[in-house]
Design a protein around this motif. Structure first.
Motif, PDB file in Angstrom:
ATOM      1  N   ALA A 142       0.809  -1.217   0.000  1.00 35.42           N
ATOM      2  CA  ALA A 142       0.000   0.000   0.000  1.00 35.42           C
ATOM      3  C   ALA A 142       0.841   1.265   0.000  1.00 35.42           C
ATOM      4  O   ALA A 142       0.411   2.300  -0.516  1.00 35.42           O
ATOM      5  CB  ALA A 142      -0.938  -0.011   1.206  1.00 35.42           C
ATOM      6  N   ARG A 143       2.035   1.213   0.558  1.00 36.33           N
ATOM      7  CA  ARG A 143       2.887   2.419   0.550  1.00 36.33           C
ATOM      8  C   ARG A 143       3.243   2.812  -0.882  1.00 36.33           C
ATOM      9  O   ARG A 143       3.271   4.002  -1.218  1.00 36.33           O
ATOM     10  CB  ARG A 143       4.159   2.173   1.364  1.00 36.33           C
ATOM     11  CG  ARG A 143       3.935   2.104   2.869  1.00 36.33           C
ATOM     12  CD  ARG A 143       5.191   1.664   3.571  1.00 36.33           C
ATOM     13  NE  ARG A 143       5.556   0.302   3.173  1.00 36.33           N
ATOM     14  CZ  ARG A 143       6.735  -0.262   3.388  1.00 36.33           C
ATOM     15  NH1 ARG A 143       7.706   0.439   3.969  1.00 36.33           N
ATOM     16  NH2 ARG A 143       6.969  -1.497   3.024  1.00 36.33           N
ATOM     17  N   ALA A 146       0.100   4.201  -2.643  1.00 31.27           N
ATOM     18  CA  ALA A 146      -0.242   5.548  -2.203  1.00 31.27           C
ATOM     19  C   ALA A 146       0.425   6.613  -3.070  1.00 31.27           C
ATOM     20  O   ALA A 146      -0.101   7.722  -3.212  1.00 31.27           O
ATOM     21  CB  ALA A 146       0.147   5.737  -0.743  1.00 31.27           C
ATOM     22  N   LEU A 166      -5.774   8.579   0.408  1.00 24.77           N
ATOM     23  CA  LEU A 166      -4.488   8.078   0.890  1.00 24.77           C
ATOM     24  C   LEU A 166      -4.689   7.212   2.132  1.00 24.77           C
ATOM     25  O   LEU A 166      -4.085   6.142   2.268  1.00 24.77           O
ATOM     26  CB  LEU A 166      -3.551   9.249   1.199  1.00 24.77           C
ATOM     27  CG  LEU A 166      -2.928   9.938  -0.008  1.00 24.77           C
ATOM     28  CD1 LEU A 166      -2.229  11.228   0.410  1.00 24.77           C
ATOM     29  CD2 LEU A 166      -1.928   9.010  -0.702  1.00 24.77           C
ATOM     30  N   ARG A 167      -5.529   7.645   3.035  1.00 27.32           N
ATOM     31  CA  ARG A 167      -5.780   6.880   4.255  1.00 27.32           C
ATOM     32  C   ARG A 167      -6.426   5.530   3.926  1.00 27.32           C
ATOM     33  O   ARG A 167      -6.057   4.496   4.501  1.00 27.32           O
ATOM     34  CB  ARG A 167      -6.678   7.677   5.203  1.00 27.32           C
ATOM     35  CG  ARG A 167      -5.989   8.857   5.869  1.00 27.32           C
ATOM     36  CD  ARG A 167      -6.983   9.706   6.662  1.00 27.32           C
ATOM     37  NE  ARG A 167      -7.664   8.908   7.683  1.00 27.32           N
ATOM     38  CZ  ARG A 167      -7.193   8.675   8.902  1.00 27.32           C
ATOM     39  NH1 ARG A 167      -6.016   9.187   9.258  1.00 27.32           N
ATOM     40  NH2 ARG A 167      -7.875   7.959   9.769  1.00 27.32           N
ATOM     41  N   LEU A 170      -3.808   3.238   2.253  1.00 24.57           N
ATOM     42  CA  LEU A 170      -2.810   2.758   3.212  1.00 24.57           C
ATOM     43  C   LEU A 170      -3.390   1.738   4.185  1.00 24.57           C
ATOM     44  O   LEU A 170      -2.634   0.961   4.787  1.00 24.57           O
ATOM     45  CB  LEU A 170      -2.212   3.943   3.972  1.00 24.57           C
ATOM     46  CG  LEU A 170      -1.285   4.834   3.150  1.00 24.57           C
ATOM     47  CD1 LEU A 170      -0.968   6.124   3.892  1.00 24.57           C
ATOM     48  CD2 LEU A 170       0.001   4.099   2.774  1.00 24.57           C
ATOM     49  N   ASP A 174      -1.388  -5.171   2.163  1.00 21.67           N
ATOM     50  CA  ASP A 174      -0.381  -5.141   1.104  1.00 21.67           C
ATOM     51  C   ASP A 174      -0.585  -6.234   0.067  1.00 21.67           C
ATOM     52  O   ASP A 174      -0.456  -5.992  -1.140  1.00 21.67           O
ATOM     53  CB  ASP A 174       1.026  -5.272   1.718  1.00 21.67           C
ATOM     54  CG  ASP A 174       1.436  -4.056   2.518  1.00 21.67           C
ATOM     55  OD1 ASP A 174       0.831  -2.974   2.329  1.00 21.67           O
ATOM     56  OD2 ASP A 174       2.365  -4.186   3.340  1.00 21.67           O
TER      57      ASP A 174
END
Length: 264
Positions: A142-143, A146, A166-167, A170, A174
């Protein structure tokens, strides 16, 4: 009959029974909350079903199989359970691919299709970048996703929309990020790359409306339309999350489309 082997999706339903139904499907790393204003407005005239796809939001997170094909079959099981009659199936981004899969794999459940900046038709540079992107998502989940989200909004996007997405991205597991992306573009049978998209889109039997933010993609998809009542629109003034950047415009589009299109 509902498939007992499918996972149960978290979903909400608004509006009365016995009226035409609209299914609102979010995209990659999102959840059904992004459809909240649309759902409330459309529920004045339609039955509105808003799911969280598998691996996303408040739905179950399987270890494997977090792909558009499985997501489409989950939606079919949900619709079989709710029995709203054939729906206008609306999807954004990956959700656009999912509702097209639903329309082809379970045509009796879908009255018409609306896709907003869908995850199909990848071509040229985008295709060349797929292997590196997938490797990044497998390594960083997820990083890494983003980074895509941060750059996906137009200059007039409402304040807070970028941060909200974004929240949500994140918070997506993954492995779901990586499996979903592979399911869109690289898995056997994936339909995200243009030649595969063209062949798949031509299998739809329902009227379809697609809205693109890119003129080239809109021109390409117009050449795939075969069903009467289908069309492609171009919204050049929007970022990728067009349904949230232009909420009222999207509601008008969906209200008109859901009320006018009839089964073929």
């Amino acid at each position: 009959m509902p498939d007992p082997g499918r996972i149960r999706l978290f979903s909400t339903t608004l509006g009365a029974a016995g009226v035409p139904a609209v299914l609102l499907v979010h995209g990659w790393g999102g959840d059904g909350r992004e459809w909240s204003p649309h759902a409330e407005a459309l529920a004045r005239h339609f039955r509105v079903i808003v799911p969280d796809l598998r691996g996303h939001g408040r739905s179950k997170v399987p270890d494997e199989g977090n792909t558009p094909v499985e997501m489409a079959d989950d939606l079919a099981a949900l619709l079989d359970t709710l029995a709203p009659g054939p729906v206008t199936a609306v999807g954004h981004s990956m959700g656009g691919q999912v509702v097209n899969l639903l329309a082809v794999r379970h045509p009796h459940l879908v009255r018409s299709v609306v896709t907003l900046d869908p995850a199909h038709g990848a071509d040229g540079t985008e295709v060349a970048e797929i292997p590196a992107r997938l490797a990044d998502y497998r390594a960083n989940g997820a990083r890494a996703a983003a980074v895509f989200v941060a750059g996906a909004f137009g200059p007039t996007a409402p304040l807070g929309l970028r941060t909200a997405h974004l929240r949500t991205m994140l918070a997506t597991p993954d492995h779901v990020i990586a499996q979903s992306y592979a399911g869109m573009y690289t898995d056997p049978g994936a339909v995200g790359v243009r030649p595969h998209s063209e062949a798949y889109l031509r299998r739809r039997t329902q009227p379809a409306l697609t809205v693109w933010t890119a003129a080239e993609a809109a021109a390409w998809e117009r050449g795939t339309l075969t069903v009467p009542g289908s069309r492609v629109d171009h919204w050049p003034d929007s970022g990728h999350y067009l349904h949230e950047e232009y909420v009222e415009r999207t509601i008008r589009l969906l209200r008109d489309r859901s009320g006018r299109v009839r089964p073929t």
